[in-house]
Design an enzyme around this catalytic site. Structure first.
Site, short mmCIF file in Angstrom:
data_model
loop_
_atom_site.label_atom_id
_atom_site.label_comp_id
_atom_site.label_asym_id
_atom_site.label_seq_id
_atom_site.Cartn_x
_atom_site.Cartn_y
_atom_site.Cartn_z
CG PHE A 1 -0.23 0.22 2.53
CD1 PHE A 1 0.04 1.50 3.00
CD2 PHE A 1 0.15 -0.86 3.32
CE1 PHE A 1 0.69 1.71 4.21
CE2 PHE A 1 0.80 -0.67 4.53
CZ PHE A 1 1.07 0.62 4.98
CB CYS B 1 -5.16 3.51 -9.54
SG CYS B 1 -4.09 3.57 -8.08
#
EC number: 2.3.1.181
Length: 246
Positions: free
Chosen positions: A169, A186
Site C-alpha cells: 500500500f 491507478c
C-alpha cells in the site's frame, strides 16, 4: 503471533524490491515470521500488471529530467506514484497463517486486500479522517460531501506467490500531490487524490512518525498480531544487514 516491523526510512525503489524478494523467500522457507516493512521512496512511478502506458502522461525524457524513476512490477493494479511524504507498506505475510479466517485453509486474496484497507481506514481515523471503501475500486477513499466527490488517499497493489504476499500500500501523508499530475493514478481519471495533511482538522502537528506508529498498531490489531519493532533488516536475516545502507 508476532508481526516483525521494520521502519526503513527512505530507500530506493530497487532496494525495496530486492529486500522484498529475499524476505519472500525467507518467509516461504520459514526462516522468518510475518513481517511488515514501512518506508518512503524517492520519486518513482510503478506500473503494475494491469497498467496501460497511456496512463503515464509525462515523457521518459521529462521524467528523467525530474529525477523520477519508472519501474514495471508484478503487483496488481495500474500505474501509481511513490515519493517523499508518502508512507509505503510492504507486508510479507504467509496467508496460510490466517487459516481460521479464510476458506481453503488460508486467507484469500480478496479478503487480504479488505484487511489491508481496514487497517488503513483505522489509521486515518486515528487522525480524525473518516474514510471508506468504494465498490469496484481498490484502495481507501475519503467520504463524499455536498458537491465534493470522494478522493483517494491510499492505493493498494499486491502480489501473492505460493501464499506469500509482497508489494502492498501507499498512504499519502504529506505527499506533494502535484506529482500525481504525471499519471492517471491507478488508471482512474474521474477522481482526485488527497493526503492526510489536507484532510485533517484537529491535528496541526501531523508527522510521518505519528502515522507510522498508528499504521503499525492498526495492522497488528486487524491481522491479530503483536507488533515487534526491529532495528534493521539484519535483525531478521544477517545477510540483509547492509542491504539498505547508503
Amino acid at each position: 503471533m508476532v508481526l516483525n516491523l521494520l521502519h526503513l526510512g527512505r530507500i530506493g525503489y530497487a532496494q525495496g524490491l530486492e529486500l522484498q524478494r529475499q524476505l519472500v523467500e525467507a518467509r516461504h522457507s520459514g526462516r522468518i515470521g510475518n513481517t511488515l516493512l514501512l518506508l518512503e521512496h524517492p520519486p518513482v512511478l510503478t506500473l503494475g500488471r494491469n497498467s496501460e502506458r497511456k496512463n503515464v502522461l509525462a515523457s521518459d525524457e521529462f521524467l528523467a529530467y525530474r529525477g523520477v524513476e519508472i519501474h514495471e512490477v508484478n503487483r496488481g493494479g495500474d500505474v501509481t506514484y511513490h515519493g517523499p511524504g508518502q508512507l509505503v507498506g510492504y507486508p510479507i505475510l504467509d496467508l496460510r497463517s490466517f487459516a481460521e479466517s479464510g476458506e481453503r485453509g488460508r486467507l484469500g486474496a480478496v479478503e487480504y486486500v479488505r484487511w489491508v484497507e481496514e487497517a488503513l481506514i483505522r489509521t486515518c481515523a486515528d487522525f480524525g479522517v473518516q474514510t471508506q471503501r468504494v465498490a469496484g475500486r481498490t484502495g481507501v477513499w475519503t467520504l463524499p460531501g455536498g458537491s465534493v466527490e470522494e478522493k483517494k488517499i491510499a492505493a493498494i497493489g499486491v502480489h501473492i506467490s505460493r501464499g506469500i504476499t509482497s508489494h502492498g500500500f501507499a498512504l499519502n501523508v504529506t505527499t506533494d500531490l502535484r506529482d500525481f499530475d504525471l499519471i492517471v493514478p491507478c488508471g482512474i481519471s474521474d477522481r482526485k487524490v488527497t493526503s492526510l495533511e489536507l484532510e485533517v482538522i484537529d491535528e496541526p502537528a501531523l508527522t510521518m512518525e505519528k502515522v507510522i506508529h498508528s499504521a503499525a498498531r492498526q495492522f497488528g490489531r486487524v491481522f491479530g498480531h503483536q507488533v515487534l519493532w526491529l532495528e534493521s533488516p539484519g535483525d531478521l536475516l544477517p545477510e540483509l544487514a547492509t542491504l539498505t545502507q547508503s
